[in-house]
Motif scaffolding. Structure first.
Motif, mmCIF file in Angstrom:
data_model
loop_
_atom_site.group_PDB
_atom_site.id
_atom_site.type_symbol
_atom_site.label_atom_id
_atom_site.label_comp_id
_atom_site.label_asym_id
_atom_site.label_seq_id
_atom_site.Cartn_x
_atom_site.Cartn_y
_atom_site.Cartn_z
ATOM 1 N N GLU A 1 -5.789 -13.050 -9.208
ATOM 2 C CA GLU A 1 -6.261 -14.375 -8.822
ATOM 3 C C GLU A 1 -6.199 -14.627 -7.314
ATOM 4 O OE1 GLU A 1 -3.966 -17.119 -11.148
ATOM 5 O OE2 GLU A 1 -4.536 -16.027 -12.973
ATOM 6 N N ARG A 2 -5.096 -14.151 -6.728
ATOM 7 C CA ARG A 2 -4.906 -14.523 -5.325
ATOM 8 C C ARG A 2 -4.724 -13.336 -4.386
ATOM 9 N NH1 ARG A 2 -2.185 -18.841 -7.830
ATOM 10 N NH2 ARG A 2 -0.101 -17.998 -7.582
ATOM 11 N N GLY A 3 -4.670 -12.143 -4.938
ATOM 12 C CA GLY A 3 -4.559 -10.969 -4.081
ATOM 13 C C GLY A 3 -3.125 -10.588 -3.789
ATOM 14 N N LEU A 4 -2.964 -9.407 -3.267
ATOM 15 C CA LEU A 4 -1.640 -8.867 -3.031
ATOM 16 C C LEU A 4 -0.880 -9.604 -1.938
ATOM 17 C CD1 LEU A 4 -1.347 -5.006 -3.123
ATOM 18 C CD2 LEU A 4 0.459 -6.657 -3.458
ATOM 19 N N ALA A 5 -1.617 -10.083 -0.962
ATOM 20 C CA ALA A 5 -0.964 -10.720 0.178
ATOM 21 C C ALA A 5 -0.115 -11.901 -0.257
ATOM 22 C CB ALA A 5 -2.008 -11.154 1.197
ATOM 23 N N GLU A 6 -0.539 -12.567 -1.305
ATOM 24 C CA GLU A 6 0.179 -13.767 -1.728
ATOM 25 C C GLU A 6 1.175 -13.494 -2.850
ATOM 26 O OE1 GLU A 6 -2.034 -17.369 -2.175
ATOM 27 O OE2 GLU A 6 -3.651 -16.628 -0.893
ATOM 28 N N LEU A 7 1.384 -12.238 -3.113
ATOM 29 C CA LEU A 7 2.332 -11.882 -4.172
ATOM 30 C C LEU A 7 3.740 -11.805 -3.597
ATOM 31 C CD1 LEU A 7 2.362 -10.828 -7.225
ATOM 32 C CD2 LEU A 7 2.703 -8.593 -6.186
ATOM 33 N N THR A 8 4.588 -12.772 -3.948
ATOM 34 C CA THR A 8 5.968 -12.744 -3.479
ATOM 35 C C THR A 8 6.906 -12.718 -4.681
ATOM 36 O OG1 THR A 8 6.256 -15.144 -3.453
ATOM 37 C CG2 THR A 8 5.314 -14.139 -1.483
ATOM 38 N N ARG B 1 -13.869 -6.697 -7.798
ATOM 39 C CA ARG B 1 -13.045 -6.998 -6.656
ATOM 40 C C ARG B 1 -11.649 -7.448 -7.094
ATOM 41 N NH1 ARG B 1 -15.368 -10.559 -1.751
ATOM 42 N NH2 ARG B 1 -13.585 -10.402 -0.367
ATOM 43 N N ARG B 2 -10.645 -6.898 -6.395
ATOM 44 C CA ARG B 2 -9.255 -7.288 -6.653
ATOM 45 C C ARG B 2 -8.738 -6.852 -8.014
ATOM 46 N NH1 ARG B 2 -8.468 -13.257 -5.458
ATOM 47 N NH2 ARG B 2 -9.596 -13.521 -3.538
ATOM 48 N N ASP B 3 -9.441 -5.951 -8.672
ATOM 49 C CA ASP B 3 -8.880 -5.399 -9.904
ATOM 50 C C ASP B 3 -7.408 -5.058 -9.655
ATOM 51 O OD1 ASP B 3 -7.889 -3.184 -11.538
ATOM 52 O OD2 ASP B 3 -9.863 -3.223 -12.463
ATOM 53 N N ARG C 1 -5.108 -3.355 -11.146
ATOM 54 C CA ARG C 1 -4.638 -1.975 -11.307
ATOM 55 C C ARG C 1 -4.961 -1.178 -10.033
ATOM 56 N NH1 ARG C 1 -8.177 0.278 -14.211
ATOM 57 N NH2 ARG C 1 -8.158 2.515 -13.808
ATOM 58 N N TRP C 2 -6.173 -1.300 -9.583
ATOM 59 C CA TRP C 2 -6.587 -0.569 -8.387
ATOM 60 C C TRP C 2 -5.905 -1.105 -7.142
ATOM 61 C CZ3 TRP C 2 -10.194 3.378 -7.101
ATOM 62 C CH2 TRP C 2 -10.711 4.053 -8.209
ATOM 63 N N THR C 3 -5.701 -2.385 -7.100
ATOM 64 C CA THR C 3 -4.989 -2.959 -5.964
ATOM 65 C C THR C 3 -3.582 -2.377 -5.883
ATOM 66 O OG1 THR C 3 -6.239 -4.999 -6.255
ATOM 67 C CG2 THR C 3 -4.271 -5.112 -4.880
ATOM 68 N N LEU C 4 -2.955 -2.241 -7.021
ATOM 69 C CA LEU C 4 -1.617 -1.655 -7.043
ATOM 70 C C LEU C 4 -1.648 -0.201 -6.586
ATOM 71 C CD1 LEU C 4 -0.118 -3.166 -10.315
ATOM 72 C CD2 LEU C 4 0.706 -3.479 -7.977
ATOM 73 N N TRP C 5 -2.599 0.544 -7.077
ATOM 74 C CA TRP C 5 -2.760 1.921 -6.619
ATOM 75 C C TRP C 5 -2.804 1.973 -5.095
ATOM 76 C CZ3 TRP C 5 -1.895 6.520 -8.271
ATOM 77 C CH2 TRP C 5 -2.006 6.839 -9.623
ATOM 78 N N SER C 6 -3.690 1.194 -4.577
ATOM 79 C CA SER C 6 -3.918 1.228 -3.143
ATOM 80 C C SER C 6 -2.663 0.824 -2.377
ATOM 81 C CB SER C 6 -5.080 0.294 -2.822
ATOM 82 O OG SER C 6 -5.401 0.359 -1.470
ATOM 83 N N GLU C 7 -1.984 -0.178 -2.864
ATOM 84 C CA GLU C 7 -0.770 -0.628 -2.203
ATOM 85 C C GLU C 7 0.311 0.447 -2.253
ATOM 86 O OE1 GLU C 7 -0.102 -3.076 -0.426
ATOM 87 O OE2 GLU C 7 2.068 -3.316 -0.414
ATOM 88 N N ILE C 8 0.410 1.089 -3.373
ATOM 89 C CA ILE C 8 1.473 2.078 -3.553
ATOM 90 C C ILE C 8 1.211 3.325 -2.707
ATOM 91 C CG2 ILE C 8 2.392 3.692 -5.272
ATOM 92 C CD1 ILE C 8 2.311 1.227 -7.203
ATOM 93 N N TRP C 9 -0.046 3.654 -2.533
ATOM 94 C CA TRP C 9 -0.370 4.741 -1.605
ATOM 95 C C TRP C 9 0.245 4.460 -0.248
ATOM 96 C CZ3 TRP C 9 -6.330 4.579 -2.678
ATOM 97 C CH2 TRP C 9 -6.595 5.203 -3.912
ATOM 98 N N ASN C 10 0.047 3.231 0.206
ATOM 99 C CA ASN C 10 0.486 2.896 1.561
ATOM 100 C C ASN C 10 1.985 2.894 1.715
ATOM 101 O OD1 ASN C 10 -2.210 2.238 1.602
ATOM 102 N ND2 ASN C 10 -1.871 0.774 3.241
ATOM 103 N N ARG C 11 2.665 2.423 0.721
ATOM 104 C CA ARG C 11 4.114 2.282 0.831
ATOM 105 C C ARG C 11 4.811 3.628 0.842
ATOM 106 N NH1 ARG C 11 6.468 -3.256 -0.437
ATOM 107 N NH2 ARG C 11 4.582 -4.501 -0.376
ATOM 108 N N LEU D 1 -15.382 -0.832 -4.353
ATOM 109 C CA LEU D 1 -15.497 -1.883 -5.367
ATOM 110 C C LEU D 1 -14.293 -2.824 -5.345
ATOM 111 C CD1 LEU D 1 -16.912 -0.039 -8.530
ATOM 112 C CD2 LEU D 1 -18.064 -1.706 -7.070
ATOM 113 N N VAL D 2 -13.090 -2.255 -5.267
ATOM 114 C CA VAL D 2 -11.894 -3.127 -5.283
ATOM 115 C C VAL D 2 -11.843 -4.037 -4.082
ATOM 116 C CG1 VAL D 2 -9.487 -3.081 -5.942
ATOM 117 C CG2 VAL D 2 -10.741 -0.939 -5.758
ATOM 118 N N ILE D 3 -12.194 -3.492 -2.935
ATOM 119 C CA ILE D 3 -12.071 -4.326 -1.742
ATOM 120 C C ILE D 3 -13.305 -5.210 -1.559
ATOM 121 C CG2 ILE D 3 -10.667 -2.550 -0.659
ATOM 122 C CD1 ILE D 3 -12.870 -1.843 1.142
ATOM 123 N N GLY D 4 -14.294 -5.015 -2.411
ATOM 124 C CA GLY D 4 -15.464 -5.871 -2.328
ATOM 125 C C GLY D 4 -16.272 -5.630 -1.073
ATOM 126 N N LEU D 5 -16.403 -4.388 -0.703
ATOM 127 C CA LEU D 5 -17.209 -4.049 0.469
ATOM 128 C C LEU D 5 -18.646 -4.493 0.234
ATOM 129 C CD1 LEU D 5 -16.246 -2.560 3.039
ATOM 130 C CD2 LEU D 5 -17.462 -0.558 2.181
#
Lengths: 204, 204
Positions: free
Chosen positions: B28-35, B102-104, B106-116, B174-178
DNA sequence: AGAGGAAATTGAGTGGCGTTCAAACTTTCC
DNA sequence: GGAAAGTTTGAACGCCACTCAATTTCCTCT
């Protein structure tokens, strides 16, 4: 004319110092340890000063990526302008495209910027622009190879989309250092794909 | 005083509630707002309690991804066990694999976990395990299609590596909505690739 | 049923981060 | 020389993940 047109060359150097420091830190210690204050320390600036130049950390990262891509574009143009056959040049471009290895700062920045995407339209646009530079060069190279008969006749536009997707998918495991992935093997994989897709059918 | 007259409602599956809330928030709101505190609020926990269960935000994200992949694996098994031809099942699996849009989460988590990934060996191992589940299912499906003569004979292992790279590369935009990316067109691209690669040569 | 230990739960505290900002300093230009 | 514009600082702010001592709830054994 009210054109100030003052070169302000002064600004250029400190900004590049900051971006170079960011790249180096990412390569050495990873993104997690990249802080504004840390970058500032490296180049002799306060954290506030770094943000005076870049506005925000996101902006700093994106500009650093753009700067890094500019440099790579120069190398790519050199390769593309070379005398060798299209296929050789294609292989060389792909070698430039794929990450150097684990923590390749350019790819790390890409990946980070994907995540930060909070739907800011203009940021997405800038990401797209960066990709288009590669895209256009690849399309032109393919078209040349096709017209020379080196490559099977195919839609260069569509094929480039496919190729870039493949390269992006191959690149990610390399940057994150996923066990079992290796740059050499990845390059072989890509070459095998190109052989399958581009090699003209053996004419009778 | 102020002792609650009734014992606090015990969550039957507090961990799942937390993970579901995380997925919903990302969608709903994206990773940035996940606290952590925000998730806690949604499920009626303090931030400290969420961390009591998960230890760290990274761990929460990774476990949420694992949990999400488990659910998808069930769907995938249903598709794979179906009666339709391998190619149809392959298309269906790919439809499951690619991001919803956009913002799926599961994929957002993948992408975030790659970075961490700061090189934590065991975390990489767990990422790899998640990928292997898809990999093995795809390899088996391809092998079946090949043995039935539906697909051109090729190394299913190697082809799956190639296919997954392609899908990952197609998924990210697709996830980032390019701008300019669209799920339907992406699916067409993938199908075209499969037609090119899998369709047996027209026998005379 | 009741005691006592284990598990669950809280929320105030800690430290680090990106970011803001008023003030101080430097350069530019009339 | 002096005002305007540009540069630089570092303290302050708010937010966050994370810690921890204290408290409450649950479970088990007798």
């Amino acid at each position: 004319m009210t054109g100030p047109a003052r070169p302000r060359r002064r600004l250029k150097q400190p900004r590049e110092d900051v971006m170079a420091a960011a790249m180096a830190t990412i390569a050495e210690r990873g993104l997690a340890e990249l802080t504004i204050a840390g970058i500032g320390r490296q180049v002799g600036m306060s954290s506030g000063h770094v943000l005076y130049y870049f506005g925000s950390k996101d902006e700093l990262l994106l500009q650093t990526l753009e700067w890094s891509e500019e440099q790579l574009a120069a190398e790519r143009r050199r390769v593309l302008g070379g005398p060798s056959a299209p296929r050789e040049r294609l292989d060389a471009v792909i070698d430039l495209y794929l990450p150097d290895g684990r923590r390749d700062p350019r790819w790390t920045l890409w990946s980070e910027i994907w995540n930060r995407t909070t739907a800011a339209e203009d940021v997405l646009r800038r990401q797209l622009d960066l990709e288009l530079v590669w895209h256009r060069d690849l399309v032109a190279l393919l078209a040349e190879g096709i017209s020379r008969g080196d490559f099977r006749p195919l839609d260069p536009e569509r094929f480039t989309v496919r190729l870039r997707a493949l390269l992006d998918g191959f690149g990610v495991p390399l940057v994150i250092g996923l066990p079992g992935t290796d740059r050499g093997q990845t390059l072989e994989h890509v070459k095998e794909f190109l052989d399958d897709a581009l090699t003209p059918a053996p004419a009778g």
